[in-house]
Design an enzyme around this catalytic site. Structure first.
Site, PDB file in Angstrom:
ATOM      1  N   HIS A 104       0.829  -1.231   0.065  1.00  0.00           N
ATOM      2  CA  HIS A 104      -0.048   0.049  -0.114  1.00  0.00           C
ATOM      3  C   HIS A 104       0.809   1.188  -0.042  1.00  0.00           C
ATOM      4  O   HIS A 104       0.854   2.008  -0.851  1.00  0.00           O
ATOM      5  CB  HIS A 104      -0.918  -0.032   1.190  1.00  0.00           C
ATOM      6  CG  HIS A 104      -2.203  -1.173   1.159  1.00  0.00           C
ATOM      7  ND1 HIS A 104      -2.754  -1.614   0.149  1.00  0.00           N
ATOM      8  CD2 HIS A 104      -2.111  -1.999   2.105  1.00  0.00           C
ATOM      9  CE1 HIS A 104      -3.306  -2.653   0.499  1.00  0.00           C
ATOM     10  NE2 HIS A 104      -3.130  -2.977   1.447  1.00  0.00           N
ATOM     11  N   ASP A 112      -5.195  -7.895  -3.862  1.00  0.00           N
ATOM     12  CA  ASP A 112      -5.446  -7.592  -2.548  1.00  0.00           C
ATOM     13  C   ASP A 112      -6.855  -8.387  -1.794  1.00  0.00           C
ATOM     14  O   ASP A 112      -6.775  -9.446  -1.937  1.00  0.00           O
ATOM     15  CB  ASP A 112      -5.391  -6.169  -2.067  1.00  0.00           C
ATOM     16  CG  ASP A 112      -5.518  -5.855  -0.410  1.00  0.00           C
ATOM     17  OD1 ASP A 112      -5.485  -7.150   0.197  1.00  0.00           O
ATOM     18  OD2 ASP A 112      -5.460  -4.830   0.071  1.00  0.00           O
TER      19      ASP A 112
HETATM   20 ZN   LIG Z   1      -3.788  -6.883   2.579  1.00  0.00          ZN
END
Ligand SMILES: [Zn+2]
Length: 443
Positions: A266, A317
């Protein structure tokens, strides 16, 4: 020995025509360009297998069900925990097998599974404490993809807070017990070429800084990848500064957790100092744009991180969407929205992120390229669909990265084995597999 002939193939960073790829076992043995057709014909653009560098397989059961109402990452997490509380080794296997097969259909041949669902619903280890991990390995093998199993250390429910409710499934009590279990997992797959055992620090919320070096040492000992969720949320940054007087990136830096074998997942809300620490250490940054926009996280400053020295990789994800072409173009399109300017990333750079860089971050440095000695992963994208028609050899990479979807993938060879043919997975109807596996855990 098997010979494939690609109408066009992305070889060495450029599109070549009439490319013959010879495969022996799991590996490519020879690549020739500009030769007449022979062997099996692959029409369209053939690219290397793609690496999905960040996956939580069971999140696939959330798709559609969490796209209603208002909320944030934190309200979404409650819905995710409800599914996490219903899984057992069998339902976990069936859901992961279906999710990995969906990835295979989209041209993904290696997956980094960020795995923290270790124990039973009471938090008690199964008879084999790695039974859930073994379910993931079986699932990947049955779907035909390679797996980097990132065994995740998750010891606290928040800064200084104990694990609560379903979180007790994630915890090993202390970091040395985690290491003992992870060592057994690594021993179980020692010598397995298609499985890489790595580790993950769930986040700075989930373990204290003084515990982190044990996880780092595990990855040094096993020469495996180390992944960690970093600064996905502003609240995480604020709580981290309050607890440790440092940003999550600085905490990881001081714990020795950054470096070329590491991946920060991220990195949405990072400061100039964070960018310098990540880039300066050569830490990979895995962005998951379709999840980050779905969860209202924000947009990662990918180009800044890249220029600072961080190789960029891509992950789906939460599997709100499973399509690395969409993740790839979202990297550039996110930069455009934030900056008001076009042209931050070239299509070939984004395809590099989806292929060789992703593989490297998962501990498969010999994947994601069509070259002698590399894994024999060939993903063929049709150039005559309504999305891609009009592409030429000169525009094929741009057409695929900026307009194709996973549905345009017609053929996938993974580790020398044909797993997708004429757009269908060789094991059968994956939509039905997904429907049944999701139904079993949603009730
Ligand atoms: Zn994750």
């Amino acid at each position: 020995m098997q010979t494939y002939w690609c109408e066009m193939a992305w070889v060495g960073g450029a599109v070549a025509e009439g490319v013959q790829v010879d495969v022996d076992g799991h590996r490519v043995t020879e690549v020739k360009q500009g030769v007449p057709p022979s062997g099996e014909i692959l029409e369209g653009l053939t690219v290397p297998g793609m690496a999905n560098a960040h996956s939580h397989a069971f999140h696939r059961a959330l798709r559609g069900h969490t796209q209603v109402g208002r909320g944030s990452f934190w309200t979404w997490r409650e819905q995710m925990y409800a599914v996490a509380g219903r899984l057992d080794p069998d339902t976990y296997y069936r859901l992961a097998r279906a999710a990995y097969a969906e990835m295979a259909l989209a041209g993904i041949t290696a997956v980094g599974e960020f795995h923290y669902l270790h124990h039973d619903v009471s938090g008690v280890p199964y008879d084999d404490p790695n039974e859930m991990g073994h379910s993931l390995v079986r699932a990947a093998r049955d779907a035909g993809v390679r797996l980097a199993l990132l065994d995740t250390c998750y010891l606290s429910g928040g800064f200084g807070a104990p694990l609560e409710g379903v979180q007790t499934r994630f915890g090993d009590g202390d970091v040395h017990q985690w290491a003992g279990r992870a060592d057994r997992l690594a021993a179980a797959y020692a010598g397995a070429e298609d499985v890489e055992i790595g580790a993950a620090i769930h986040s700075v919320r989930a373990m204290r800084p003084e515990q982190m070096p044990v996880v780092v040492e595990f990855t040094h000992h096993h020469a495996g990848p180390l992944h960690v969720h970093v600064s996905e949320q502003l609240a995480e940054n604020e709580q981290c500064v309050a607890a440790y007087a440092a940003s999550p990136v600085r905490v990881l830096h001081e714990a020795g957790a950054l470096g070329p074998r590491s991946t920060a997942v991220h990195a949405t809300h990072v400061s100039d100092e964070d960018v310098a620490l990540l880039g300066g250490s050569g830490t990979h940054v895995c962005v998951c744009p379709t999840t980050e926009r779905d969860l209202a996280d924000g947009v990662c400053a990918t180009r800044r991180l890249h220029l600072a020295g961080s190789p960029i990789t891509l992950g789906s994800d939460s599997h709100a969407v499973v399509d690395l072409f969409e993740e790839a173009r979202a990297v550039e399109l996110g930069e455009r929205i934030v900056s008001g300017e076009r042209g931050h990333w070239r299509a070939d750079e984004l395809l590099t992120a989806a292929t060789v860089t992703g593989h490297t971050s998962l501990g498969f440095p010999d994947g994601g390229q069509i070259a002698p000695g590399a894994w024999a992963d060939l993903v063929t994208v049709r150039l005559d669909s309504v999305r891609t028609a009009g592409a030429t050899a000169r525009s094929a990479v741009e057409s695929v990265v900026f307009a194709a979807t996973g549905a345009d993938v017609v053929s996938v060879v993974s580790g020398g084995r044909r797993i997708v043919e004429a757009g269908r997975h060789v094991t059968g109807e994956i939509g039905h597999l997904l429907r049944d596996a999701i139904g079993a855990v949603r009730g």
